[in-house]
Design a protein around this motif. Structure first.
Motif, PDB file in Angstrom:
ATOM      1  N   THR A 240      41.076  73.899  39.907  1.00 14.50           N
ATOM      2  CA  THR A 240      42.117  73.346  38.952  1.00 14.50           C
ATOM      3  C   THR A 240      41.548  73.449  37.509  1.00 14.50           C
ATOM      4  O   THR A 240      40.529  73.851  37.255  1.00 14.50           O
ATOM      5  N   ARG A 241      42.597  73.256  36.844  1.00 13.36           N
ATOM      6  CA  ARG A 241      42.272  73.359  35.313  1.00 13.36           C
ATOM      7  C   ARG A 241      43.318  72.171  34.686  1.00 13.36           C
ATOM      8  O   ARG A 241      44.451  72.206  34.866  1.00 13.36           O
ATOM      9  N   SER A 242      42.484  71.161  33.789  1.00 12.65           N
ATOM     10  CA  SER A 242      43.345  70.321  33.339  1.00 12.65           C
ATOM     11  C   SER A 242      44.492  70.690  32.388  1.00 12.65           C
ATOM     12  O   SER A 242      44.278  71.751  31.413  1.00 12.65           O
TER      13      SER A 242
ATOM     14  N   VAL B 226      41.386  52.266  32.813  1.00 11.24           N
ATOM     15  CA  VAL B 226      40.368  53.194  32.491  1.00 11.24           C
ATOM     16  C   VAL B 226      40.144  54.369  33.343  1.00 11.24           C
ATOM     17  O   VAL B 226      39.838  55.461  33.010  1.00 11.24           O
ATOM     18  N   ASN B 227      40.621  53.893  34.782  1.00 13.53           N
ATOM     19  CA  ASN B 227      40.631  55.100  35.517  1.00 13.53           C
ATOM     20  C   ASN B 227      41.363  54.681  36.858  1.00 13.53           C
ATOM     21  O   ASN B 227      41.556  53.430  36.889  1.00 13.53           O
ATOM     22  N   GLY B 228      41.698  55.523  37.909  1.00 14.98           N
ATOM     23  CA  GLY B 228      42.378  54.895  39.048  1.00 14.98           C
ATOM     24  C   GLY B 228      41.782  54.262  39.894  1.00 14.98           C
ATOM     25  O   GLY B 228      42.147  53.094  40.407  1.00 14.98           O
ATOM     26  N   HIS B 229      40.284  54.532  39.969  1.00 16.28           N
ATOM     27  CA  HIS B 229      39.483  53.664  40.825  1.00 16.28           C
ATOM     28  C   HIS B 229      39.433  52.398  40.387  1.00 16.28           C
ATOM     29  O   HIS B 229      39.686  51.629  41.545  1.00 16.28           O
ATOM     30  N   THR B 230      39.131  52.121  39.315  1.00 13.46           N
ATOM     31  CA  THR B 230      39.090  50.830  38.851  1.00 13.46           C
ATOM     32  C   THR B 230      40.431  49.857  38.859  1.00 13.46           C
ATOM     33  O   THR B 230      40.427  48.803  39.120  1.00 13.46           O
TER      34      THR B 230
ATOM     35  N   TYR C 121      40.631  59.798  55.700  1.00 16.56           N
ATOM     36  CA  TYR C 121      41.030  61.132  55.278  1.00 16.56           C
ATOM     37  C   TYR C 121      41.362  61.027  53.770  1.00 16.56           C
ATOM     38  O   TYR C 121      42.615  60.770  53.287  1.00 16.56           O
ATOM     39  N   THR C 122      40.447  60.742  52.689  1.00 21.58           N
ATOM     40  CA  THR C 122      40.885  60.432  51.148  1.00 21.58           C
ATOM     41  C   THR C 122      39.643  60.654  50.641  1.00 21.58           C
ATOM     42  O   THR C 122      38.626  60.983  51.050  1.00 21.58           O
ATOM     43  N   PHE C 123      39.655  60.328  49.396  1.00 17.54           N
ATOM     44  CA  PHE C 123      38.393  60.680  48.288  1.00 17.54           C
ATOM     45  C   PHE C 123      37.566  59.454  48.547  1.00 17.54           C
ATOM     46  O   PHE C 123      38.320  58.254  48.824  1.00 17.54           O
TER      47      PHE C 123
ATOM     48  N   SER D 258      36.933  56.952  46.676  1.00 14.66           N
ATOM     49  CA  SER D 258      37.534  56.152  46.003  1.00 14.66           C
ATOM     50  C   SER D 258      38.121  54.871  46.736  1.00 14.66           C
ATOM     51  O   SER D 258      37.938  53.829  46.550  1.00 14.66           O
ATOM     52  N   THR D 259      38.976  55.284  47.785  1.00 13.98           N
ATOM     53  CA  THR D 259      39.743  54.341  48.348  1.00 13.98           C
ATOM     54  C   THR D 259      39.082  53.382  48.973  1.00 13.98           C
ATOM     55  O   THR D 259      39.200  52.139  49.030  1.00 13.98           O
ATOM     56  N   THR D 260      38.077  53.847  50.010  1.00 12.68           N
ATOM     57  CA  THR D 260      37.171  52.870  50.611  1.00 12.68           C
ATOM     58  C   THR D 260      36.306  52.250  49.961  1.00 12.68           C
ATOM     59  O   THR D 260      36.131  51.087  50.217  1.00 12.68           O
TER      60      THR D 260
ATOM     61  N   SER E 139      51.219  50.441  43.737  1.00 13.77           N
ATOM     62  CA  SER E 139      50.666  51.803  43.928  1.00 13.77           C
ATOM     63  C   SER E 139      49.783  51.961  42.629  1.00 13.77           C
ATOM     64  O   SER E 139      50.288  51.628  41.606  1.00 13.77           O
ATOM     65  N   MET E 140      48.807  52.567  43.159  1.00 19.13           N
ATOM     66  CA  MET E 140      47.696  53.111  42.104  1.00 19.13           C
ATOM     67  C   MET E 140      47.828  54.583  41.768  1.00 19.13           C
ATOM     68  O   MET E 140      47.910  55.461  42.562  1.00 19.13           O
ATOM     69  N   PHE E 141      47.894  54.800  40.596  1.00 21.75           N
ATOM     70  CA  PHE E 141      47.995  56.276  40.278  1.00 21.75           C
ATOM     71  C   PHE E 141      46.756  56.683  39.403  1.00 21.75           C
ATOM     72  O   PHE E 141      45.981  55.839  38.505  1.00 21.75           O
ATOM     73  N   SER E 142      46.201  57.776  39.718  1.00 19.02           N
ATOM     74  CA  SER E 142      44.910  58.522  38.988  1.00 19.02           C
ATOM     75  C   SER E 142      45.278  59.336  37.853  1.00 19.02           C
ATOM     76  O   SER E 142      46.481  60.190  37.984  1.00 19.02           O
ATOM     77  N   PHE E 143      45.085  59.229  36.561  1.00 13.25           N
ATOM     78  CA  PHE E 143      45.429  59.855  35.536  1.00 13.25           C
ATOM     79  C   PHE E 143      44.089  60.955  35.071  1.00 13.25           C
ATOM     80  O   PHE E 143      43.979  61.023  33.910  1.00 13.25           O
TER      81      PHE E 143
ATOM     82  N   ALA F 103      41.451  63.935  34.541  1.00 14.22           N
ATOM     83  CA  ALA F 103      41.426  65.300  34.106  1.00 14.22           C
ATOM     84  C   ALA F 103      42.049  66.116  34.959  1.00 14.22           C
ATOM     85  O   ALA F 103      42.735  67.248  34.608  1.00 14.22           O
ATOM     86  N   THR F 104      41.941  65.965  36.421  1.00  9.73           N
ATOM     87  CA  THR F 104      42.163  67.094  37.508  1.00  9.73           C
ATOM     88  C   THR F 104      43.572  66.809  37.945  1.00  9.73           C
ATOM     89  O   THR F 104      44.025  67.397  39.098  1.00  9.73           O
ATOM     90  N   LYS F 105      44.329  65.741  37.505  1.00 10.87           N
ATOM     91  CA  LYS F 105      45.457  65.296  37.986  1.00 10.87           C
ATOM     92  C   LYS F 105      46.804  66.168  37.323  1.00 10.87           C
ATOM     93  O   LYS F 105      46.535  66.451  36.318  1.00 10.87           O
TER      94      LYS F 105
END
Ligand code: T4K
Length: 372
Positions: free
Chosen positions: A8-10, A58-62, A86-88, A90-92, A180-184, A186-188
């Motif tokens: 991907t590309r930001s 500051v990020n989706g994980h936090t 079946y996830t990144f 971060s979730t677990t 709902s948590m969203f990640s913003f 650079a790769t999203k």
């Protein structure tokens, strides 16, 4: 046509637009701690998503960790949270890091999201929540999951890191469940460099989310929780304000890329694509392909062949969370056979708004050249 193609590309706004957006920071000297840009981005997101409650992070994980904390999950002694392997990571990790116990349920073979019937079988007296993950810009079975959560008195918190801008029957993915948590990242599809947000149904959560992300400080002389520091800074928020203006163009371009991939790959023996969902308008976040055994080459062969051509696909999501070294002895990936099957065969092909159709063709030529 460029030579090297990354997965991907930001997306970035025109530089002068960003510079204009950050100019006022040189006057205010206010760089973080819920400043003017932060407030504006929250308002812009409320409008874009059609929701009343948004908290930036500051990020989706936090963001995910903070919402699990703010909901006080586990306080009544129920500590189990049903989620997907079946996830990144971060979730677990978020569930474990806030002291809860993940229980991994299998996924649906078509959408790769949590299979509601598998979720229901795992619920017991210690279960407090479900954390499903929308993957690749496709949605979970939100109706079935809402019904299960209601019948069993469970909180429903979506990891919607891949689903920003996705709608179903015109309704934003941000409105499903309790939060709902969203990640913003650079790769999203939509990025604030690093960043994330929580959209939530109960306005009473607003104060505690603000406090969790700011050391648990409730007023200048009171600190009521052991919170962390998870505030989005002003430069990140300014990037979000700019990127949001261009988002519909970005998604439209991704759709064109997706259509070309689909035209080129659909119908080939052993190639399984993730189908459109009725009523769902995707954000085309990723382009996953599952290579079944009758394709003739394995997923790993295709990955290596692409690599030889300077094309960098990724195995999202392999390995399954249940096979991570840090969880050794804790989970059994054989208990989720569908997830295991898909994780062994899936490859996400390069996907970004400015990927040229000539490059898509080049990628497809290499992929199909692996067929036997
Ligand atoms: N839940 C789910 C389901 C998620 O997928 C994620 C994040 C999260 C939760 C957590 O959200 P955040 O806390 O991250 O907001 C990337 C991302 O770091 C991660 O955000 C993302 N999921 C995950 C799926 O992918 P890597 O380690 O695969 O990224 P990396 O550095 O290898 O980058 C991939 C490609 O992206 C590069 O080859 C080129 C491109 N790229 C990368 C960066 C960093 C850019 O074009 N610009 C950049 O700045 O994890």
């Amino acid at each position: 046509m460029s030579d090297r193609i990354l997965v991907t590309r930001s997306s970035m706004p025109p530089m002068d637009e960003y510079v204009r957006e950050i100019e006022s920071l040189w006057e205010s000297h206010w760089l973080t701690n819920m400043g003017e840009k932060h407030q504006q981005l929250e308002e812009d997101l409320k409008r874009y998503l059609g929701v009343d409650n948004v908290a930036l992070f500051v990020n989706g994980h936090t963001a995910l960790e903070c919402v699990l904390e703010a909901m006080q999950l586990g306080a009544d002694g129920r500590r189990k949270v049903i989620t997907t392997p079946y996830t990144f990571a971060s979730t677990t990790h978020a569930i474990v890091r806030v002291g809860l116990e993940p229980v991994l349920a299998d996924i649906d073979p078509v959408t790769y999201t949590l299979d509601p019937s598998c979720v229901e079988k795992l619920i017991d007296d210690e279960t407090c929540a479900i954390v499903p993950v929308h993957v690749y810009g496709k949605l979970c079975d939100v109706d079935a999951l809402a019904d299960i959560a209601k019948r069993h008195d469970l909180k429903l918190i979506y990891d919607a890191a891949h689903a920003f801008g996705v709608t179903r029957d015109g309704v934003s993915s941000a409105t499903f469940g309790d939060a709902s948590m969203f990640s913003f990242h650079a790769t999203k599809v939509f990025n604030t460099i690093e960043g994330g947000a929580v959209c939530f149904a109960d306005p009473a959560l607003a104060d505690s989310l603000e406090q969790w992300k700011n050391f648990g400080i409730t007023s200048q002389e009171h600190v009521e929780y052991v919170g962390g520091n998870a505030k989005m800074n002003e430069f990140a928020a300014a990037m979000g304000i700019c990127n949001l203006r261009h988002l519909s163009d970005e998604i439209a371009k991704r759709k064109v890329v997706t259509q070309r991939y689909t035209e080129r790959l659909q119908g080939h023996k052993g190639v399984v694509l993730c189908p459109d969902q009725p009523g769902v308008v995707s954000n085309y976040a990723y382009f996953p392909v599952v290579f079944e055994d009758d394709f003739g080459s394995t997923r790993d062969d295709v990955f290596d062949e692409l690599h030889k051509h300077d094309i960098y696909s990724r195995k999202y999501f392999h390995p399954l969370v249940s096979d991570f070294e840090c969880y050794a002895g804790r989970f059994d990936s054989n208990a989720t056979p569908v997830a295991k099957h898909v994780a062994k065969r899936v490859l996400t092909l390069p996907m970004y708004a400015d990927l040229s159709l000539a490059d898509v063709d080049r990628i497809c030529d290499v992929v199909l050249g692996c067929a036997r």
